[in-house]
Write an enzyme that holds these catalytic residues in place. Structure first.
Site, short mmCIF file in Angstrom:
data_model
loop_
_atom_site.label_atom_id
_atom_site.label_comp_id
_atom_site.label_asym_id
_atom_site.label_seq_id
_atom_site.Cartn_x
_atom_site.Cartn_y
_atom_site.Cartn_z
N LYS A 196 46.13 35.19 41.92
CA LYS A 196 45.21 36.14 42.53
C LYS A 196 45.66 37.54 42.14
CE LYS A 196 43.51 37.71 46.97
NZ LYS A 196 43.44 37.43 48.41
N ARG A 206 36.18 43.46 51.39
CA ARG A 206 36.98 44.20 52.38
C ARG A 206 36.07 44.99 53.31
NH1 ARG A 206 41.96 45.98 48.34
NH2 ARG A 206 42.64 43.84 47.90
N LYS A 218 47.97 46.28 47.42
CA LYS A 218 48.51 44.92 47.45
C LYS A 218 49.29 44.56 46.18
CE LYS A 218 45.11 43.19 50.81
NZ LYS A 218 44.27 42.03 51.22
N GLU A 234 52.74 30.82 38.16
CA GLU A 234 52.33 30.69 39.58
C GLU A 234 51.61 29.37 39.83
OE1 GLU A 234 52.84 32.32 42.28
OE2 GLU A 234 53.19 34.43 41.87
N LYS A 249 41.59 34.01 40.57
CA LYS A 249 40.69 34.95 41.24
C LYS A 249 41.02 36.36 40.87
CE LYS A 249 39.82 36.63 45.82
NZ LYS A 249 40.27 36.61 47.18
N SER A 275 33.36 39.10 45.38
CA SER A 275 32.35 40.00 45.93
C SER A 275 31.92 41.10 44.96
CB SER A 275 32.87 40.63 47.22
OG SER A 275 34.08 41.34 47.01
N TYR A 314 29.06 33.47 46.09
CA TYR A 314 28.08 33.87 47.11
C TYR A 314 26.67 33.46 46.71
CZ TYR A 314 32.17 36.40 48.58
OH TYR A 314 33.45 36.69 48.97
#
Ligand code: PBG
Length: 325
Positions: A196, A206, A218, A234, A249, A275, A314
């Site tokens: 990610k 968010r 982040k 990972e 992602k 998003s 979505y």
């Protein structure tokens, strides 16, 4: 004369269908849903036209529709009032919390739809971070692990089919797997957000959850957009720790990462059409600059072609309907 003519295979609809290498299906898709308190509530998300925060009854109806259209399941994200947030994300372990009630509601009204829940502190955290923030502003990886483990157990107890840690803490999959097993939830799966990235494409999400970090960013836990070998590392780690599906992602700017992870692990690979990817196309379509329906199918097909077996989008419901699911 030209003996070799690749165009022969493109001559008709039938031939094109026959030789198509990647065919998108409703069963490839999962629908993310934002849930809020209340009944019969729908609050549109400004930056995501067509997406709303929904009360659990509406979310359950939506999961039913998605399932009827061939979409196997939904991924839930709770939007909480600030008054419920604290530094340790305590509300995330409330057996009667919004998310836990949403899982039960959906399982009651749409029993065959898979329910996947997000494991991370940010929607419940007054700091808006995925991990515990120390007094001097660092993210405390190891103090976060038991919180994530308890959160996952609480979601499994509510009936989640899979829990999806999106927090990017080291050792999270192992901590969650052992806590689930110790609590008797050996059949609850883990969909790990393995690679990610620290991405600008999460902006509209968010806004939907009001979950942006209150301080800092982040980048000490989400990955640097320049890296691909690290994504493979990972994914392999999460696989070794017991993940059932690994995820990359965002999706569209990371198709090479999806392909690399596909090569590196035997597990199913998921990708999150996030998003910001949705918002970009919606904005262009609203201006009449791009035709939305073919463009979104093309995007989702590209994500599958890169190697994703599962796509969170979505657009899942609309696209599944178009595909005749
Ligand atoms: C939170 C989480 C995020 C998304 C899914 N889970 C946002 C973030 O990490 O800040 C983003 C999804 C999207 O943008 O559609 N842990």
């Amino acid at each position: 004369m030209l003996p070799i003519r690749p165009r022969r295979n493109r001559r008709s609809t039938g031939l094109r269908a026959l030789v198509r290498e990647t065919v998108l299906a409703p069963s490839d898709l999962l629908l993310p849903l934002f849930v809020v308190e209340g009944r019969d509530v729908e609050q549109p998300v400004t930056a995501m036209p067509g997406v709303a925060r929904m009360s659990t009854d509406r979310a359950a109806a939506c999961a039913r529709e998605a399932h009827a259209a061939g979409v196997p399941g939904v991924a839930l994200f709770p939007a909480l009032d600030d008054s419920r947030k604290d530094r340790l994300a305590t509300e995330s372990r409330n057996p009667d919390g919004l998310l836990q009630r949403a899982v039960r509601d959906i399982k009651e009204r749409a029993p065959d739809a898979l329910v996947i829940t997000d494991v991370a502190m940010d929607p419940y955290s007054s700091d808006g971070h995925d991990g515990v923030v120390t007094d001097d502003g660092r993210i405390d990886n190891d103090a976060t692990l038991p919180i994530l483990a308890d959160m996952a157990v609480s979601q499994a107890a509510a009936g989640a089919d899979m829990v999806a840690p999106s927090d990017m803490m080291d050792g999270h999959v192992a901590a969650i797997r052992s806590a689930l097993d110790a609590a008797g939830y050996t059949d609850t799966g883990i969909l790990a957000y393995s690679a990610k990235y620290a991405s600008a494409f999460y902006g509209p999400f968010r806004e939907a959850l009001d979950s942006a970090p209150r301080h800092g960013d982040k980048q000490t836990y989400q990955m640097d957009p320049g890296n691909v070998r690290e994504a493979v590392r990972e994914a392999r780690l999460d696989a070794a720790e017991g993940a059932d599906i690994v995820m990359v992602k965002p999706a569209l700017a990371y198709l090479d990462v999806i392909a690399a992870v596909r090569q590196a692990v035997e597990l199913p690979v998921a990708a999150y059409n996030v998003s910001g990817e949705y918002a970009m196309l919606k904005a262009a379509a609203a201006n009449g600059w791009i035709e939305e329906a073919p463009a979104r199918r093309e995007m989702l097909t590209a994500i599958k072609r890169a190697g994703a077996d599962v796509i969170l989008s979505y657009w899942a419901l609309e696209v599944a309907r178009e595909l005749g699911g």
